[in-house]
Design a protein around this motif. Sequence first.
Motif, mmCIF file in Angstrom:
data_model
loop_
_atom_site.group_PDB
_atom_site.id
_atom_site.type_symbol
_atom_site.label_atom_id
_atom_site.label_comp_id
_atom_site.label_asym_id
_atom_site.label_seq_id
_atom_site.Cartn_x
_atom_site.Cartn_y
_atom_site.Cartn_z
ATOM 1 N N ILE A 16 -1.154 -1.698 6.860
ATOM 2 C CA ILE A 16 -1.445 -2.514 5.870
ATOM 3 C C ILE A 16 -0.879 -1.022 5.086
ATOM 4 O O ILE A 16 -1.325 0.062 5.626
ATOM 5 C CB ILE A 16 -2.907 -2.226 5.678
ATOM 6 C CG1 ILE A 16 -3.538 -3.495 5.666
ATOM 7 C CG2 ILE A 16 -3.069 -2.800 4.106
ATOM 8 C CD1 ILE A 16 -5.108 -2.984 6.129
ATOM 9 N N VAL A 17 0.651 -0.777 3.936
ATOM 10 C CA VAL A 17 1.101 0.081 3.731
ATOM 11 C C VAL A 17 1.109 -0.220 1.794
ATOM 12 O O VAL A 17 0.767 -1.372 1.433
ATOM 13 C CB VAL A 17 2.073 -0.239 3.996
ATOM 14 C CG1 VAL A 17 3.369 0.944 2.895
ATOM 15 C CG2 VAL A 17 2.953 -0.022 5.520
ATOM 16 N N ASN B 254 1.349 5.940 -1.551
ATOM 17 C CA ASN B 254 0.366 7.409 -1.143
ATOM 18 C C ASN B 254 -0.534 7.631 -1.882
ATOM 19 O O ASN B 254 -1.288 8.087 -2.129
ATOM 20 C CB ASN B 254 1.913 8.417 -1.275
ATOM 21 C CG ASN B 254 1.449 9.813 -0.381
ATOM 22 O OD1 ASN B 254 0.598 9.397 0.489
ATOM 23 N ND2 ASN B 254 1.849 10.691 -0.697
ATOM 24 N N ASN B 255 -0.371 7.603 -3.753
ATOM 25 C CA ASN B 255 -1.486 7.767 -4.653
ATOM 26 C C ASN B 255 -2.068 6.932 -4.640
ATOM 27 O O ASN B 255 -3.140 7.018 -5.209
ATOM 28 C CB ASN B 255 -0.862 8.401 -5.585
ATOM 29 C CG ASN B 255 0.287 7.343 -5.893
ATOM 30 O OD1 ASN B 255 0.731 5.434 -5.728
ATOM 31 N ND2 ASN B 255 0.790 7.104 -7.618
ATOM 32 N N SER B 256 -2.239 5.958 -3.724
ATOM 33 C CA SER B 256 -3.289 4.617 -4.227
ATOM 34 C C SER B 256 -4.257 4.812 -3.625
ATOM 35 O O SER B 256 -4.834 5.600 -2.870
ATOM 36 C CB SER B 256 -2.597 3.195 -3.257
ATOM 37 O OG SER B 256 -3.929 1.585 -3.106
ATOM 38 N N SER B 257 -5.043 3.624 -4.419
ATOM 39 C CA SER B 257 -7.131 3.900 -3.879
ATOM 40 C C SER B 257 -7.736 3.854 -3.078
ATOM 41 O O SER B 257 -8.784 3.321 -2.371
ATOM 42 C CB SER B 257 -7.835 3.981 -5.359
ATOM 43 O OG SER B 257 -7.445 2.900 -5.894
ATOM 44 N N ILE B 258 -6.903 2.629 -2.059
ATOM 45 C CA ILE B 258 -7.166 2.078 -1.445
ATOM 46 C C ILE B 258 -7.638 3.056 -0.298
ATOM 47 O O ILE B 258 -6.201 3.492 0.440
ATOM 48 C CB ILE B 258 -5.990 0.704 -1.320
ATOM 49 C CG1 ILE B 258 -5.831 -0.257 -2.240
ATOM 50 C CG2 ILE B 258 -5.887 -0.118 0.158
ATOM 51 C CD1 ILE B 258 -4.593 -1.351 -2.020
ATOM 52 N N ARG C 297 1.947 5.224 2.276
ATOM 53 C CA ARG C 297 0.551 5.170 3.419
ATOM 54 C C ARG C 297 0.079 4.843 4.025
ATOM 55 O O ARG C 297 0.348 3.220 3.202
ATOM 56 C CB ARG C 297 0.392 6.126 2.982
ATOM 57 C CG ARG C 297 -1.150 6.650 3.136
ATOM 58 C CD ARG C 297 -2.473 7.124 2.346
ATOM 59 N NE ARG C 297 -2.603 6.937 1.272
ATOM 60 C CZ ARG C 297 -3.861 6.187 0.821
ATOM 61 N NH1 ARG C 297 -4.530 5.688 1.632
ATOM 62 N NH2 ARG C 297 -3.698 6.298 -0.530
ATOM 63 N N ILE C 298 -0.427 4.636 5.570
ATOM 64 C CA ILE C 298 -0.307 3.691 6.224
ATOM 65 C C ILE C 298 -2.012 3.978 7.070
ATOM 66 O O ILE C 298 -2.484 5.074 6.622
ATOM 67 C CB ILE C 298 0.231 3.992 7.677
ATOM 68 C CG1 ILE C 298 1.484 3.347 7.461
ATOM 69 C CG2 ILE C 298 -0.097 2.633 8.527
ATOM 70 C CD1 ILE C 298 2.802 3.293 8.646
ATOM 71 N N LEU C 299 -2.459 2.595 6.278
ATOM 72 C CA LEU C 299 -3.912 2.315 6.804
ATOM 73 C C LEU C 299 -4.540 2.984 8.406
ATOM 74 O O LEU C 299 -3.546 2.452 9.215
ATOM 75 C CB LEU C 299 -4.686 1.494 5.997
ATOM 76 C CG LEU C 299 -4.564 1.430 4.099
ATOM 77 C CD1 LEU C 299 -5.509 0.146 3.636
ATOM 78 C CD2 LEU C 299 -4.187 2.068 3.875
ATOM 79 N N GLU C 300 -5.474 3.242 8.406
ATOM 80 C CA GLU C 300 -6.635 3.383 9.589
ATOM 81 C C GLU C 300 -6.519 1.976 10.609
ATOM 82 O O GLU C 300 -6.129 1.429 11.408
ATOM 83 C CB GLU C 300 -7.133 3.890 9.937
ATOM 84 C CG GLU C 300 -6.967 5.488 9.839
ATOM 85 C CD GLU C 300 -7.536 5.889 10.531
ATOM 86 O OE1 GLU C 300 -8.825 6.121 10.953
ATOM 87 O OE2 GLU C 300 -7.932 7.964 10.350
ATOM 88 N N ASP C 301 -6.927 0.788 9.257
ATOM 89 C CA ASP C 301 -7.381 -0.179 9.808
ATOM 90 C C ASP C 301 -5.978 -1.249 10.105
ATOM 91 O O ASP C 301 -4.903 -0.980 9.138
ATOM 92 C CB ASP C 301 -7.823 -0.707 8.628
ATOM 93 C CG ASP C 301 -9.259 0.104 8.627
ATOM 94 O OD1 ASP C 301 -9.846 0.384 9.724
ATOM 95 O OD2 ASP C 301 -9.902 -0.810 7.593
#
Length: 263
Positions: free
Chosen positions: A126-127, A130-134, A209-213
């Motif tokens: 999931i990309v 970088n400034n996303s609140s996700i 930014r890449i999420l850990e999930d």
Amino acid sequence: MRLNLFFLFLVITVMLMGCTSKDKVDNSLEEIKKKGEFVVGLDDSFPPMGFKDENGEIVGFDIDLAKEVAKRMGVNVKFKAVDWDGVLLSLKNKNIDVIWNGLTITEKRKKEIAFSKVYLENRQIIVVNNNSSIKRKEDIIGKIVGVQLGSSSENALNSSEISKELKEIKKYSNNTEALMDLKAGRIDAVILDEIVGRYYMEKKPGVYRILEDDFGKESYGVGIRKEDVKLKDELNKILDEMKKDGTAKNISEKWFGEDIVTR
């Protein structure tokens, strides 16, 4: 009467044997070597697996692998861009000889085509900007998420329960367009192959930014027609040789900075 029945049985048996023998004939490798090339079907906007560089030449990790395999087979290789959503049909219709472009091995696809041995492992990431609140997978609920049409990313997303809770799933012809829309803020996240995501992040540091999930792991293989057994065996043999002699490792390090080829 018995003689006639025996004769009829004999004729049917011979016919069936003839059909069976015909069905088992596999000239795939001989045909490739006779024409002196094999045609690789691909999505030519799928970096770093296969894509056009600034000079319009198709380059990439899978491209280098395919070129080396063709060299060891004693033939040339031709790369043909096809509509990814219809790539299996292109293979079945013999418009191409193989699919070699980060093709995920799935049970659904295995019902239609054959695959080489696994040569690369990947996952669906999931990309976000970088400034996303996700921060987590659950945070995309109620959001607009982009995927490439007909890709394993689309399948992975649709197979999850979260897909039912999204505001919208926006489908793109390629990942480049999806990431451009993400950067512009038109969508909230993109689900795509990790290798692709990391490639773009290196090109545009600080943007994504890449999420850990993630949405699961997957295995890559070369797609081949089921009847082309000899061609599949030859591909597997050469790929094994390339892993053993370090050629695959060198190609991997060129594109990923490390050896990620499955042994």
